[in-house]
Design an enzyme around this catalytic site. Structure first.
Site, short mmCIF file in Angstrom:
data_model
loop_
_atom_site.label_atom_id
_atom_site.label_comp_id
_atom_site.label_asym_id
_atom_site.label_seq_id
_atom_site.Cartn_x
_atom_site.Cartn_y
_atom_site.Cartn_z
N LYS A 148 0.62 -0.70 0.37
CA LYS A 148 -0.12 -0.19 -0.32
C LYS A 148 0.75 1.40 0.29
O LYS A 148 1.87 1.30 0.52
CB LYS A 148 -0.82 -0.46 1.22
N GLY A 183 -20.33 7.17 1.94
CA GLY A 183 -19.61 7.42 0.94
C GLY A 183 -19.90 7.17 -0.69
O GLY A 183 -20.95 6.27 -0.96
N TYR A 184 -19.30 8.26 -1.14
CA TYR A 184 -19.68 8.41 -1.96
C TYR A 184 -18.56 8.74 -3.24
O TYR A 184 -19.14 9.23 -4.17
CB TYR A 184 -21.01 9.34 -2.79
N GLY A 185 -17.75 7.60 -3.12
CA GLY A 185 -16.47 7.85 -4.13
C GLY A 185 -16.45 6.73 -5.16
O GLY A 185 -17.68 6.12 -4.82
N ASN A 186 -15.70 6.38 -5.75
CA ASN A 186 -16.08 4.64 -6.79
C ASN A 186 -16.45 4.10 -6.41
O ASN A 186 -17.97 3.46 -6.94
CB ASN A 186 -14.80 5.07 -7.14
N ALA A 187 -16.56 3.40 -5.21
CA ALA A 187 -16.89 1.49 -4.71
C ALA A 187 -18.30 2.42 -4.06
O ALA A 187 -19.34 1.45 -4.46
CB ALA A 187 -16.18 1.19 -3.43
N GLY A 188 -18.75 3.32 -3.23
CA GLY A 188 -19.70 3.92 -2.70
C GLY A 188 -21.10 4.19 -4.17
O GLY A 188 -22.37 3.49 -3.85
N1 GLU Z 1 -7.47 0.24 -2.98
C1 GLU Z 1 -7.98 -1.21 -4.09
C2 GLU Z 1 -7.78 -1.67 -2.23
O1 GLU Z 1 -7.53 -1.23 -0.91
C3 GLU Z 1 -7.33 -2.14 -4.95
C4 GLU Z 1 -6.21 -2.41 -4.87
C5 GLU Z 1 -5.56 -2.69 -6.94
O2 GLU Z 1 -6.74 -3.07 -7.13
O3 GLU Z 1 -4.47 -3.58 -5.58
O4 GLU Z 1 -8.50 -3.10 -2.48
#
Ligand code: GLU
Length: 443
Positions: free
Chosen positions: A133, A245-250
């Site tokens: 990360k 949360g309303y980013g990409n995932a939300g």
């Molecule tokens: N950031 C996303 C996660 O936390 C995707 C990570 C990725 O695709 O490497 O799972």
């Protein structure tokens, strides 16, 4: 002028039984850090399976981390100094993999926790990758496009030496985008002297991205909610969901829970606050409104509610899709959802987790629920390596297979050991990482 929520749906007035909080008091888990929470989760799983102490000791530490300092020329001509990190937690099963976050409150502790969770996540999904990360301490909302591009390139100039498709591959995460991945892949390609776009995933399709990556995190979570409902015998058609949360995932979770499951999304929120409509919120209209105004708050026809109130709504599925620690001892006893589907990383603290389990709430833990993103990132790496690009339908089919297999593995492990789904997911992951560690002769 907007009204407030009527009392019968107001979470500040819930008709609830008093609940035994056990050790989950206001003073307990809330002071723990994300990494200490990650270690508690690991220790708990290790205790259930009697993990070899040497393996446990190895898994309690990141294998490698890089701290970098980046001078960036700002639009006013002045230079600002930024700080960033890349943590490579464990690569026993394959190259490190995980997103990069741009956030004003980023810390090395959070990045470490997120890198550990990536290690477990890739193992739960059984994709041949490790966990990493990255993070940069910055406030992207107050930066221009040019400043963000210079910061992204500067980060890669510093961190690029430990990246690469065989070593460590970043992706988008909180406040980082496909455009940022494109700048990073471009900068890295110039460092290498040839186009090496496989260094990041979540790229735009025109430069080696994968079809189906955009909504992959949400799609994986929706598959999990569907499987959980099957297990619990719940009919999801017309059932309610609330998304924090309303980013990409939300935002994609809103779209897909309506389109694929026929659910009704009654509340959504972003960092400025939330909105509620008992008849359901229209995804296209909310997205258009947020793009135009910068927030979901004030959406016409909705009633305002706070992020805290949203989490306590009486809904079938609660989808935390923002940051860590949203469900803690402060509010765990007041959560009323039947299913909690963690699209964010680490939204529930370990103490709060136990309270939810005691309340009989079905938890779909982050390691499983939000793993669709990294799974399609892996498909993107495969496509970058082979040079053969898949149709979207093939991506969806493979994602479906991976997610349902992982759900089954976690569910069966939970039953076998009589533990919650989070401990079960950790057990599945730790066993797989341990096997690689042993085969490689590290322990
Ligand atoms: N950031 C996303 C996660 O936390 C995707 C990570 C990725 O695709 O490497 O799972």
């Amino acid at each position: 002028m907007q009204e407030s929520i009527p009392p019968e749906t107001s979470p500040s007035n819930p008709a609830q039984e008093p609940f035994d909080l056990g050790s989950c008091t206001l003073d307990s888990g809330d002071h723990d850090t994300p990494f200490s929470n990650a270690l508690r989760q690991l220790d708990e799983a290790a205790a259930v399976i009697g993990l070899d102490p040497a393996v446990l000791e190895l898994l309690r530490w990141p294998m490698r981390e890089l701290h970098v300092t980046m001078p960036v020329r700002m639009d006013d001509g002045k230079t600002r100094i930024f700080h960033g990190f890349r943590v490579q937690y464990n690569d026993a099963r394959g190259p490190n993999k995980g997103g990069i976050r741009f956030h004003p409150e980023e810390t090395i502790d959070t990045v470490r926790a997120l890198a550990a969770w990536m290690t477990w996540k890739t193992a739960v999904l059984d994709i041949p990758l490790g966990g990493g990360k990255g993070g940069v301490v910055c406030d992207p909302k107050s930066m221009s496009t040019g400043e963000l591009e210079r910061l992204s390139r500067s980060y890669i100039r510093q961190v690029g030496r430990i990246l690469g498709i065989e070593k460590d591959v970043p992706a988008p995460d909180v406040y980082t985008t496909p455009q940022i991945m494109a700048w990073m892949a471009d900068e890295y390609s110039f460092m290498q002297g040839y186009n090496d776009f496989g260094v990041t995933t979540g790229k735009p399709v025109a430069i080696g991205g994968s079809l189906g990556r955009g909504d992959a995190t949400a799609r994986g979570g929706i598959i999990c909610i569907r499987e959980a409902a099957r297990t619990l015998g719940i009919d999801l058609h017309g059932a309610t969901a609330a998304i924090n949360g309303y980013g990409n995932a939300g935002s994609f979770a809103h779209k897909l829970s309506v389109e694929l499951l026929g659910m009704k999304v009654v509340a959504v929120s972003d960092s400025r606050g939330g909105i509620f409509n008992a008849d359901g919120l229209d995804h296209a209209a909310v997205t258009e409104y947020k793009q135009r105004t910068g927030s979901v708050t004030g959406f016409p026809g909705s009633k305002p509610l706070t992020n805290g109130d949203l989490l306590e709504l009486d809904v079938t599925a609660l989808i935390p899709a923002a940051l860590e620690g949203e469900i803690s001892c402060r509010n765990a006893s007041k959560i009323r959802a039947r299913i909690v589907a963690e699209l964010a990383n680490g939204p529930t603290t370990p103490d709060a987790d136990q309270v939810l389990r005691k309340k009989g709430i079905y938890m779909i833990p982050d390691l499983l629920c939000n793993a669709g993103g990294v799974t399609v990132s892996y498909f993107e790496m495969v496509q970058n390596t082979s040079g053969w690009y898949w149709e979207e339908e093939a991506v969806h089919r493979q994602l479906e297979k991976k997610m349902t297999a992982a759900f089954k593995a976690v569910h069966e492990t939970a039953l076998r050991h009589d533990v919650g789904n989070r401990v079960a997911a950790m057990i599945v992951a730790v066993r797989r990482v341990e096997e690689a560690i042993r085969l490689r002769g590290w322990v």
